[in-house]
Design an enzyme around this catalytic site. Sequence first.
Site, short mmCIF file in Angstrom:
data_model
loop_
_atom_site.label_atom_id
_atom_site.label_comp_id
_atom_site.label_asym_id
_atom_site.label_seq_id
_atom_site.Cartn_x
_atom_site.Cartn_y
_atom_site.Cartn_z
N HIS A 8 0.84 -1.19 0.00
CA HIS A 8 0.00 0.00 0.00
C HIS A 8 0.88 1.25 0.00
O HIS A 8 2.07 1.19 0.33
CB HIS A 8 -0.93 -0.01 1.21
CG HIS A 8 -2.04 -0.97 1.08
ND1 HIS A 8 -2.63 -1.59 2.15
CD2 HIS A 8 -2.71 -1.43 -0.01
CE1 HIS A 8 -3.60 -2.39 1.74
NE2 HIS A 8 -3.66 -2.32 0.43
N GLY A 55 -3.03 -1.56 -7.63
CA GLY A 55 -4.05 -2.30 -6.88
C GLY A 55 -5.47 -1.81 -7.12
O GLY A 55 -6.36 -2.60 -7.45
N ASP A 60 -4.23 -6.30 -7.91
CA ASP A 60 -4.35 -7.38 -6.91
C ASP A 60 -5.08 -8.58 -7.52
O ASP A 60 -4.70 -9.74 -7.30
CB ASP A 60 -5.12 -6.90 -5.67
CG ASP A 60 -4.44 -5.75 -4.96
OD1 ASP A 60 -3.20 -5.66 -5.00
OD2 ASP A 60 -5.16 -4.94 -4.36
N ASP A 80 -1.48 -1.55 4.76
CA ASP A 80 -1.63 -0.42 5.68
C ASP A 80 -2.98 -0.60 6.38
O ASP A 80 -4.01 -0.25 5.82
CB ASP A 80 -1.58 0.89 4.92
CG ASP A 80 -1.80 2.11 5.81
OD1 ASP A 80 -1.94 1.94 7.04
OD2 ASP A 80 -1.86 3.22 5.27
N HIS A 87 -10.25 -0.47 -2.68
CA HIS A 87 -10.32 -1.80 -3.30
C HIS A 87 -10.18 -2.91 -2.26
O HIS A 87 -9.66 -3.98 -2.57
CB HIS A 87 -9.27 -1.91 -4.41
CG HIS A 87 -7.87 -1.76 -3.93
ND1 HIS A 87 -7.37 -0.59 -3.40
CD2 HIS A 87 -6.84 -2.64 -3.91
CE1 HIS A 87 -6.11 -0.77 -3.07
NE2 HIS A 87 -5.76 -2.00 -3.37
N ASP A 90 -10.87 -6.51 -3.21
CA ASP A 90 -9.82 -7.16 -4.00
C ASP A 90 -8.68 -7.64 -3.12
O ASP A 90 -8.13 -8.72 -3.33
CB ASP A 90 -9.25 -6.19 -5.05
CG ASP A 90 -10.28 -5.71 -6.05
OD1 ASP A 90 -11.39 -6.28 -6.09
OD2 ASP A 90 -9.98 -4.75 -6.79
N ARG A 96 -7.42 -14.24 0.68
CA ARG A 96 -8.22 -15.48 0.73
C ARG A 96 -7.67 -16.51 -0.25
O ARG A 96 -7.57 -17.69 0.07
CB ARG A 96 -9.69 -15.18 0.42
CG ARG A 96 -10.56 -16.41 0.49
CD ARG A 96 -12.04 -16.07 0.19
NE ARG A 96 -12.85 -17.26 0.25
CZ ARG A 96 -12.99 -18.12 -0.76
NH1 ARG A 96 -12.37 -17.92 -1.90
NH2 ARG A 96 -13.76 -19.19 -0.62
#
Length: 125
Positions: A8, A55, A60, A80, A87, A90, A96
């Site tokens: 980030h 991102g 991402d 962060d 997003h 995402d 995950r």
Amino acid sequence: MTLALIAHDRKKDDMVRLAGEFATQLARCELMATGTTGRRLQTELGLTVHCYLSGPLGGDLQIGARLAQGEVDAVVFLRDPMTPQPHEPDINALVRACDVHDVPCATNARGARLLLGALLGPVTL
């Protein structure tokens, strides 16, 4: 070894510092990153990095797609946690996907040092 490096905005300096510590080992890996992070790693450290979109523009998700196809060995995602991200879905999908596909993922600098050290060997100065 194929590694994804993502950070980030407020963590990009940390990513450059971290990658600098492991630059010798990372130079032997296939590296991918989201846009700005990847460009900084290229220009500031001379690493060869495949840069995806930033991102918020889908980078991402692009990395997540490669991960789901078994093309990523580990992810370093310096997040962060104090700044809302537009997003966020995402980001959650990528983390995950790491869990679903059993791909190691570090989300802070200390965890990343442990992960990279285990995968690539100790830092050589």
